[in-house]
Design a protein around this motif. Structure first.
Motif, mmCIF file in Angstrom:
data_model
loop_
_atom_site.group_PDB
_atom_site.id
_atom_site.type_symbol
_atom_site.label_atom_id
_atom_site.label_comp_id
_atom_site.label_asym_id
_atom_site.label_seq_id
_atom_site.Cartn_x
_atom_site.Cartn_y
_atom_site.Cartn_z
ATOM 1 N N GLU A 1 0.922 -0.985 -0.453
ATOM 2 C CA GLU A 1 0.587 -0.396 0.032
ATOM 3 C C GLU A 1 1.032 1.339 -0.008
ATOM 4 N N CYS B 1 -2.478 0.019 -4.317
ATOM 5 C CA CYS B 1 -2.353 -1.278 -3.723
ATOM 6 C C CYS B 1 -1.948 -2.272 -4.511
ATOM 7 N N TRP C 1 -11.298 -2.354 0.154
ATOM 8 C CA TRP C 1 -10.753 -1.203 1.594
ATOM 9 C C TRP C 1 -11.284 -0.521 2.811
ATOM 10 N N CYS D 1 -5.487 -2.281 2.786
ATOM 11 C CA CYS D 1 -6.145 -3.973 1.445
ATOM 12 C C CYS D 1 -6.461 -4.401 1.885
#
Length: 111
Positions: A6, A22, A36, A95
């Motif tokens: 990320e 990500c 997310w 993520c």
């Protein structure tokens, strides 16, 4: 070991924008939904946005109209564009794909 990398967090004033990225291995990115999540201090981790492998999206009510999730299959990367940020958006953002998680990136919205 699957690594989700990320980037893009930081400090921004209310009303500002940030974009999170990500990157995931292609073998897992191409056929799976990506999401997310965020976790604020003292609160549970919550889903912010999700995108299917085909591009269908869904959002938490609190971010609808302000955040946009997207994915680039050529780069094996999922993005979260965050606009009109509010102090209550302050959290660590993660993520996710399947049972794998990124390391988290801090987003702080403050004047």
């Amino acid at each position: 070991q699957v690594q989700l990398v990320e980037s893009g967090g930081g400090l921004v004033q209310p009303g500002g924008s940030l974009r999170l990225s990500c990157a995931a291995p292609g073998s897992i990115f191409s056929t799976n939904a990506m999401g997310w999540y965020r976790q604020a201090p003292g609160k549970q981790r919550e889903l912010v946005a999700v995108i299917s492998s085909g591009g269908t999206t869904d959002y938490a009510d609190s971010v609808k109209g302000r955040f946009t999730i997207s994915r680039d299959h050529a780069k094996n990367t999922v993005y979260l564009q965050m606009n009109s940020l509010k102090p209550e958006d302050t959290a660590v953002y993660y993520c996710n794909v399947k049972w794998y998680w990124g390391q988290g990136t801090q987003v702080t919205v403050s004047s």
